[in-house]
Design a protein around this motif. Structure first.
Motif, PDB file in Angstrom:
ATOM      1  N   LEU A 190       4.767  38.344 -28.458  1.00 16.42           N
ATOM      2  CA  LEU A 190       4.236  37.899 -27.171  1.00 16.42           C
ATOM      3  C   LEU A 190       4.545  38.935 -26.101  1.00 16.42           C
ATOM      4  CD1 LEU A 190       5.263  34.128 -27.372  1.00 16.42           C
ATOM      5  CD2 LEU A 190       3.096  35.192 -28.037  1.00 16.42           C
ATOM      6  N   ARG A 191       3.552  39.795 -25.839  1.00 16.93           N
ATOM      7  CA  ARG A 191       3.777  40.928 -24.931  1.00 16.93           C
ATOM      8  C   ARG A 191       4.004  40.493 -23.488  1.00 16.93           C
ATOM      9  NH1 ARG A 191      -1.730  43.819 -26.066  1.00 16.93           N
ATOM     10  NH2 ARG A 191      -0.539  45.636 -25.410  1.00 16.93           N
ATOM     11  N   GLY A 192       3.726  39.242 -23.163  1.00 15.89           N
ATOM     12  CA  GLY A 192       3.976  38.746 -21.816  1.00 15.89           C
ATOM     13  C   GLY A 192       5.372  38.202 -21.627  1.00 15.89           C
ATOM     14  N   GLY A 193       6.195  38.269 -22.668  1.00 20.05           N
ATOM     15  CA  GLY A 193       7.543  37.745 -22.586  1.00 20.05           C
ATOM     16  C   GLY A 193       8.528  38.746 -22.003  1.00 20.05           C
ATOM     17  N   PRO A 194       9.776  38.294 -21.769  1.00 16.63           N
ATOM     18  CA  PRO A 194      10.809  39.217 -21.284  1.00 16.63           C
ATOM     19  C   PRO A 194      11.147  40.252 -22.355  1.00 16.63           C
ATOM     20  CG  PRO A 194      11.768  37.080 -21.830  1.00 16.63           C
ATOM     21  CD  PRO A 194      10.288  36.913 -21.924  1.00 16.63           C
ATOM     22  N   PRO A 195      11.656  41.421 -21.964  1.00 14.01           N
ATOM     23  CA  PRO A 195      11.915  42.485 -22.945  1.00 14.01           C
ATOM     24  C   PRO A 195      12.788  42.053 -24.113  1.00 14.01           C
ATOM     25  CG  PRO A 195      12.038  43.379 -20.734  1.00 14.01           C
ATOM     26  CD  PRO A 195      11.885  41.892 -20.578  1.00 14.01           C
ATOM     27  N   ALA A 196      13.783  41.224 -23.879  1.00 13.33           N
ATOM     28  CA  ALA A 196      14.653  40.808 -24.984  1.00 13.33           C
ATOM     29  C   ALA A 196      13.857  40.065 -26.048  1.00 13.33           C
ATOM     30  CB  ALA A 196      15.786  39.925 -24.460  1.00 13.33           C
ATOM     31  N   LEU A 197      12.945  39.194 -25.643  1.00 12.15           N
ATOM     32  CA  LEU A 197      12.151  38.438 -26.607  1.00 12.15           C
ATOM     33  C   LEU A 197      11.147  39.346 -27.306  1.00 12.15           C
ATOM     34  CD1 LEU A 197      11.284  35.806 -27.929  1.00 12.15           C
ATOM     35  CD2 LEU A 197       9.771  35.399 -25.965  1.00 12.15           C
ATOM     36  N   VAL A 198      10.498  40.218 -26.553  1.00 15.61           N
ATOM     37  CA  VAL A 198       9.525  41.132 -27.159  1.00 15.61           C
ATOM     38  C   VAL A 198      10.198  41.977 -28.231  1.00 15.61           C
ATOM     39  CG1 VAL A 198       8.045  43.139 -26.715  1.00 15.61           C
ATOM     40  CG2 VAL A 198       8.013  41.191 -25.145  1.00 15.61           C
ATOM     41  N   PHE A 199      11.350  42.553 -27.915  1.00 14.90           N
ATOM     42  CA  PHE A 199      12.028  43.417 -28.876  1.00 14.90           C
ATOM     43  C   PHE A 199      12.502  42.612 -30.090  1.00 14.90           C
ATOM     44  CE2 PHE A 199      15.588  45.932 -30.547  1.00 14.90           C
ATOM     45  CZ  PHE A 199      14.973  47.174 -30.669  1.00 14.90           C
ATOM     46  N   ASN A 215       1.975  42.877 -34.473  1.00 17.26           N
ATOM     47  CA  ASN A 215       0.955  43.195 -33.476  1.00 17.26           C
ATOM     48  C   ASN A 215       1.354  42.536 -32.166  1.00 17.26           C
ATOM     49  OD1 ASN A 215      -1.439  43.936 -32.156  1.00 17.26           O
ATOM     50  ND2 ASN A 215      -2.734  43.383 -33.895  1.00 17.26           N
ATOM     51  N   LEU A 216       0.960  43.149 -31.056  1.00 17.78           N
ATOM     52  CA  LEU A 216       1.194  42.584 -29.732  1.00 17.78           C
ATOM     53  C   LEU A 216       0.020  41.698 -29.356  1.00 17.78           C
ATOM     54  CD1 LEU A 216       2.383  45.814 -27.856  1.00 17.78           C
ATOM     55  CD2 LEU A 216       3.803  44.085 -28.947  1.00 17.78           C
ATOM     56  N   VAL A 217       0.315  40.477 -28.907  1.00 13.56           N
ATOM     57  CA  VAL A 217      -0.744  39.547 -28.514  1.00 13.56           C
ATOM     58  C   VAL A 217      -0.531  39.116 -27.061  1.00 13.56           C
ATOM     59  CG1 VAL A 217      -1.011  38.765 -30.898  1.00 13.56           C
ATOM     60  CG2 VAL A 217       0.476  37.473 -29.348  1.00 13.56           C
ATOM     61  N   ASP A 242      -4.101  42.627 -19.981  1.00 14.93           N
ATOM     62  CA  ASP A 242      -4.180  42.810 -18.536  1.00 14.93           C
ATOM     63  C   ASP A 242      -3.181  41.939 -17.777  1.00 14.93           C
ATOM     64  OD1 ASP A 242      -6.017  40.204 -17.527  1.00 14.93           O
ATOM     65  OD2 ASP A 242      -6.366  40.842 -19.578  1.00 14.93           O
ATOM     66  N   GLY A 243      -2.340  41.172 -18.480  1.00 16.67           N
ATOM     67  CA  GLY A 243      -1.340  40.360 -17.817  1.00 16.67           C
ATOM     68  C   GLY A 243      -0.346  41.215 -17.041  1.00 16.67           C
ATOM     69  N   ALA A 244       0.228  40.640 -16.005  1.00 15.03           N
ATOM     70  CA  ALA A 244       1.112  41.410 -15.122  1.00 15.03           C
ATOM     71  C   ALA A 244       2.293  42.000 -15.877  1.00 15.03           C
ATOM     72  CB  ALA A 244       1.600  40.520 -13.976  1.00 15.03           C
ATOM     73  N   VAL A 245       2.940  41.203 -16.728  1.00 20.52           N
ATOM     74  CA  VAL A 245       4.098  41.695 -17.478  1.00 20.52           C
ATOM     75  C   VAL A 245       3.662  42.707 -18.531  1.00 20.52           C
ATOM     76  CG1 VAL A 245       5.981  41.035 -19.029  1.00 20.52           C
ATOM     77  CG2 VAL A 245       5.445  39.617 -17.040  1.00 20.52           C
ATOM     78  N   ALA A 246       2.543  42.422 -19.212  1.00 20.43           N
ATOM     79  CA  ALA A 246       2.053  43.343 -20.236  1.00 20.43           C
ATOM     80  C   ALA A 246       1.754  44.716 -19.644  1.00 20.43           C
ATOM     81  CB  ALA A 246       0.807  42.769 -20.901  1.00 20.43           C
ATOM     82  N   LEU A 247       1.174  44.755 -18.449  1.00 24.47           N
ATOM     83  CA  LEU A 247       0.903  46.033 -17.793  1.00 24.47           C
ATOM     84  C   LEU A 247       2.193  46.702 -17.340  1.00 24.47           C
ATOM     85  CD1 LEU A 247      -2.211  45.089 -15.622  1.00 24.47           C
ATOM     86  CD2 LEU A 247      -2.197  46.449 -17.727  1.00 24.47           C
ATOM     87  N   ARG A 248       3.066  45.926 -16.747  1.00 24.67           N
ATOM     88  CA  ARG A 248       4.333  46.499 -16.246  1.00 24.67           C
ATOM     89  C   ARG A 248       5.154  47.109 -17.368  1.00 24.67           C
ATOM     90  NH1 ARG A 248       8.557  42.127 -14.880  1.00 24.67           N
ATOM     91  NH2 ARG A 248       8.912  42.415 -17.129  1.00 24.67           N
ATOM     92  N   ASP A 249       5.202  46.430 -18.524  1.00 26.12           N
ATOM     93  CA  ASP A 249       6.088  46.837 -19.610  1.00 26.12           C
ATOM     94  C   ASP A 249       5.385  47.604 -20.717  1.00 26.12           C
ATOM     95  OD1 ASP A 249       8.084  45.562 -18.239  1.00 26.12           O
ATOM     96  OD2 ASP A 249       8.186  43.812 -19.546  1.00 26.12           O
ATOM     97  N   HIS A 250       4.143  48.031 -20.495  1.00 22.51           N
ATOM     98  CA  HIS A 250       3.396  48.670 -21.577  1.00 22.51           C
ATOM     99  C   HIS A 250       4.123  49.880 -22.146  1.00 22.51           C
ATOM    100  CE1 HIS A 250       0.392  51.393 -23.386  1.00 22.51           C
ATOM    101  NE2 HIS A 250      -0.112  50.266 -23.858  1.00 22.51           N
TER     102      HIS A 250
END
Length: 517
Positions: free
Chosen positions: A250-259, A279-281, A285-293
Motif C-alpha cells: 500500500l504505497r499510500g501508507g506510512p514508510p514503516a508499513l510500506v517497507f 507490486n505497489l498499489v 497520484d495520491g499525496a503520500v505516493a507522490l511525496r514518497d515515490h
C-alpha cells in the motif's frame, strides 16, 4: 480506424532499428485463413464477440483479486457473512444498527441491489466521465467483504479466467495485513533501509510474519478447493488454472508499513512458490505516493539486493497531465525501470510525457521489460484511449506488450473485451493478436525455460531447438520436447496455448464449441 499516434509523434518518436519490434511476419496458411475470417466479421458485433471470447488469450498478468471479483458475487458473500451496508453504500460488520441495512436485503430489493452494485463498480458510470475518484472509492466500500474469503473469491475469478480461454493467472493480494501493520508499528522507520531491514529480521519478527502468510495461503487454498469442488468428481474449471500471487504494497501508507510489506512480499516469494514478488498499489497520484515515490524506489533497491529471487512488476506512470503537477510526470516509469529495475511495468500511459522517454523505451526494449496494458482501466480512470494511449509507441520501440484486465469486477469488463478493443482501435491483424497472447505467457513469472528462443518481441516467436520439430495440437512431442515440458511450468502452459490455437483455427470458422483448455 483510429489514428495510431498523436500529431507530430510519427517521426520524432522513431525507434532505432536495433530496438524495433519484429517486422510483420508472413502468416502461416492457417493464420491467413483466420485473418480472412476476422476481416469478414469486423462489422458483425455478435460474431466478433464470439471470436474474441474463443481466442486463446494467454495469462492475465496485471490483476487485483479483490477488484476482479464480480460485484454481484461480492454482494452475495456480504449477505452470507451477515454484513451490513451503511448510507454511503459501504459494507460494515454486523449488527446492522441505525442507518444500515443487511446486505441480504439486496436479494429481494432490486433498487437497493443496483445501488450497491453501482457504488462498488463502474456500472452505469457516464461514458467519458471522470471516473478516477469513483473507481478508487469502490475498494473502500467493499473492503470489509474483500478481506474475507480469499479462496471463495479466487474460485469465482478462476472460473471466469478459464471461461475466457486463458491459461494462467498472476493476481495481487495483501498477505496478513493486520500482522504487517503490527510489525511495522513495532519496528518503525528511521530513514535507512538496511537498518530497518535488520530490525525486521531481529528476533524472527519478519519470519514469523512470513509463516503466518503461508498459513493464510493454506487456508485460502483449502477454501478455494472446497468452493470449486476440486476434490469431487465434478470439479469446476478453475481447479486446473495455474495461479501465482503477487503481494501488494500500500504505497499510500506510512514508510514503516510500506517497507514492512515490501520485505514481507519479497521474503515470502523466496520461501513459498505460490508467491512470486511484490507490486505497489493504490493511486500513484495520491499525496503520500507522490511525496514518497523516490523513497519507495530506494527501499526497493535495498530489498531487491537482499531477495534476488523475488520478482518485481510495478505500477508506474499511471498518470496524465492535469492529474498531477508536471514535475511528477517526468520520471516515474524511468525510475521503475532503471532504479528499481522492474521486470514489468503496469499501465505506464504517461510515457511520452516523461523526460528522455525514447531512451526509457529503448532501455525497456533492450531489457525486455514488458508493459501491462489494461485499456478499459486506462480509459475509466484517466480518460486515456485510442491515439492518446502509448500502446503503439511501445510496440514500435520493440517493448514487449501484454494485455490485462486490472480490476475486471470493478470495471465491468473481461479480457476478451480488451483484445477486441486492441483489434478495433489499432487495426491489429490475427497474427498480431496471437503474439500478444503469446507475450502474456512469455513475460509471466512462472518458473522454467520458455518454449520460445531468443527475444521473441524483436525476432518473432520461434520454438526452442528441443521442440522445433514438434507441433502443438498434432503429434506427440519429441523426447527432448517432452522433457522440457515436464521440467518447465512456463513451457508447459505455452504448449497448451499453442495446442489451443491449433484447435481454435479448426473450429472458430465453423461455429464449433470454444476450444477447451
Amino acid at each position: 480506424m483510429l489514428p495510431l499516434l498523436p500529431p507530430g509523434t510519427a517521426t520524432v518518436g522513431a525507434a532505432p532499428a536495433a530496438h524495433r519490434a519484429a517486422p510483420p511476419r508472413t502468416p502461416t496458411a492457417g493464420e491467413a485463413g483466420m485473418a480472412r475470417h476476422l476481416d469478414a466479421i469486423r462489422d458483425d458485433p455478435p460474431r466478433l464477440r464470439v471470436f474474441f471470447r474463443r481466442l486463446p488469450k494467454g495469462a492475465d498478468l496485471h490483476h487485483h483479486l479483490a477488484g476482479a471479483v464480480r460485484t454481484e458475487h461480492l454482494l452475495r458473500l456480504a449477505a452470507e457473512d451477515g454484513l451490513c451496508v451503511d448510507a454511503t453504500m459501504t459494507a460494515v460488520p454486523p449488527p446492522c444498527g441505525s442507518g444500515t441495512r443487511p446486505a441480504s436485503d439486496a436479494r429481494r430489493d432490486r433498487a437497493f441491489h443496483d445501488a450497491v452494485v453501482r457504488a462498488w463498480s463502474m456500472r452505469d458510470f457516464p461514458p467519458g466521465g471522470d471516473g478516477h475518484d469513483h473507481f478508487f472509492a469502490t475498494f473502500g466500500k467493499f473492503a470489509e467483504v474483500a478481506r474475507r474469503h480469499r479462496g471463495k473469491q479466487l474460485a469465482q475469478v478462476a472460473n471466469e479466467v478459464v471461461a475466457q480461454n486463458q491459461f494462467a493467472l498472476e493476481t495481487m493480494v495483501g498477505p496478513v495485513p493486520e500482522g504487517a501493520e503490527d510489525l511495522a508499528a513495532r519496528t518503525g522507520w528511521d530513514g535507512d533501509p538496511a537498518r530497518t531491514h535488520r530490525r525486521l529480521l531481529a528476533g524472527g519478527g519478519l519470519d514469523a510474519l512470513v509463516t503466518a502468510a503461508c498459513a493464510e495461503a493454506d487456508d485460502a487454498d483449502a477454501e478455494f478447493r472446497a468452493a470449486a469442488r476440486c476434490t469431487t468428481d465434478r470439479p469446476e474449471p478453475g481447479c486446473r488454472l495455474p495461479v501465482r500471487c503477487v503481494s501488494h504494497v500500500l504505497r499510500g501508507g506510512p514508510p514503516a508499513l510500506v517497507f514492512t510489506q515490501m520485505a514481507l512480499g519479497m521474503r515470502l516469494a523466496e520461501r513459498d512458490p505460490r508467491f512470486v514478488g511484490v507490486n505497489l498499489v493504490q493511486p500513484e497520484d495520491g499525496a503520500v505516493a507522490l511525496r514518497d515515490h523516490d523513497l519507495h524506489m530506494r527501499m526497493l533497491v535495498h530489498l531487491r539486493a537482499a531477495y534476488p529471487g523475488a520478482r518485481l512488476p510495478l505500477h508506474a506512470g499511471e498518470l496524465w497531465p492535469g492529474l498531477v503537477p508536471p514535475r511528477h510526470l517526468r520520471s516515474h516509469i524511468r525510475q521503475a525501470v532503471t532504479v528499481a529495475r522492474a521486470e514489468r511495468v503496469g499501465h505506464s500511459v504517461g510515457l511520452r510525457h516523461e523526460d528522455d522517454w525514447r531512451d526509457t523505451a529503448r532501455t525497456m526494449a533492450a531489457r525486455e521489460t514488458a508493459v501491462e496494458v489494461p485499456f478499459t482501466s486506462n480509459a475509466q480512470i484517466l480518460g486515456v484511449r485510442g491515439a492518446d494511449h502509448p500502446f503503439e509507441t511501445y510496440r514500435r520501440f520493440g517493448v514487449p506488450v501484454v494485455l490485462a484486465t486490472d480490476d475486471p469486477g470493478v470495471s465491468r469488463t473481461d479480457i476478451s473485451g480488451e483484445y477486441q478493443y486492441a483489434a478495433e482501435a489499432y487495426d491489429l491483424s490475427y497474427p498480431e493478436l496471437k503474439d500478444l497472447a503469446r507475450a502474456s505467457l512469455e513475460y509471466s513469472f512462472f518458473s522454467g525455460g520458455s518454449l520460445w528462443s531468443g527475444n521473441p518481441t524483436r525476432h518473432g516467436y520461434h520454438r526452442v531447438r528441443a521442440c522445433r520439430t514438434s507441433w502443438p495440437g498434432a503429434a506427440q512431442p519429441a523426447v527432448a520436447c517432452r522433457a522440457l515440458l515436464a521440467a518447465s511450468p512456463e513451457a508447459a502452459i505455452q504448449w497448451r496455448q499453442e495446442a489451443a490455437f491449433h484447435r481454435f483455427g479448426s473450429l472458430v470458422g465453423h461455429g464449433g464449441p470454444a476450444p477447451a483448455l
